[in-house]
Design an enzyme around this catalytic site. Structure first.
Site, short mmCIF file in Angstrom:
data_model
loop_
_atom_site.label_atom_id
_atom_site.label_comp_id
_atom_site.label_asym_id
_atom_site.label_seq_id
_atom_site.Cartn_x
_atom_site.Cartn_y
_atom_site.Cartn_z
N HIS A 8 0.79 -1.37 -0.01
CA HIS A 8 0.05 0.04 -0.17
C HIS A 8 0.69 1.24 0.12
CE1 HIS A 8 0.96 1.10 4.13
NE2 HIS A 8 0.78 -0.26 4.39
N GLU A 79 -2.69 -7.18 7.01
CA GLU A 79 -1.35 -7.13 7.69
C GLU A 79 -1.49 -7.99 8.91
OE1 GLU A 79 1.65 -6.96 7.88
OE2 GLU A 79 2.02 -5.11 7.84
#
Length: 210
Positions: A8, A79
């Site tokens: 990201h 994550e």
């Protein structure tokens, strides 16, 4: 099959050196600029599927890179859960947390994860399942948007690294919106490109900031 992977774009908490994990913070202007640059870099590419972590910073990055395409949210790309440390400033960890945090990165073979968080066994299991899933499909090119620590696990598993050797990957944190490419053929992953940031307008260096 070609597997394209990015992390990201840069976020507010990356700038503030706060641990994100399953918590979230918005993309910075530079994070958005880099996503736009990745979009331009990939403008002539076609992907059979685009997978993204559902966490907003990753999903927002995917939307900026592929604004007109269908995105597949996949929890297996989230994550790592960093437990009680999520949202904390890295510089503010007390000594006991600093020790277990350092062990997480430097000695994964003996780490049990952060208090209240996810273990290596757990994140490896979901990432292995994701890889087995996509490689079972009839894709020629697939794109993956994930996070820094999950990127480490994904790449380490594709390279066949032992857990003790994961720091080879996480000591060189790739830029957000950089590009990594693996070729998968006959059960084997081959690295073709790693952390290419040559097309990014803003290059940054993170040190253990996810």
């Amino acid at each position: 099959m070609k597997i394209y992977i990015t992390r990201h774009g840069r976020t507010v908490w990356n700038e503030e050196k706060r641990l994100q994990g399953r918590k979230d913070s918005p993309l910075t202007d530079n994070g958005k600029k880099n996503a736009a640059a990745l979009r331009e870099h990939l403008k002539d590419d076609h992907f059979d599927a685009i997978y993204t972590s559902p966490i907003k910073r990753a999903y927002d990055t995917a939307k900026l890179v592929f604004p007109d395409q269908t995105l597949i949210k996949d929890d297996r790309l989230m994550e790592m859960n960093f437990g009680v440390c999520e949202g904390m400033y890295l510089d503010h960890f007390d000594p006991s947390l600093k020790e277990v945090y350092s062990e997480l990165w430097e000695h994964p073979e003996r780490s049990k994860g952060l208090p209240g968080g996810e273990s290596y066994d757990e994140i490896e299991a979901r990432v292995r399942d994701f890889l087995a899933d996509i490689t079972s499909k009839d894709y020629e090119k697939v794109f993956v948007v994930t996070h820094g620590f999950c990127f480490t696990i994904l790449v380490s598993l594709m390279l066949g690294l032992k857990r003790k050797d994961y720091p080879q990957i996480n000591r060189n944190i790739v830029n957000g919106c950089s590009l990594t490419i693996f070729d998968y053929h006959d059960g084997t992953f081959k690295e073709e490109l790693y952390g290419d940031n040559s097309f990014l307008p803003v290059k940054t260096k993170d040190v253990f900031a996810r």
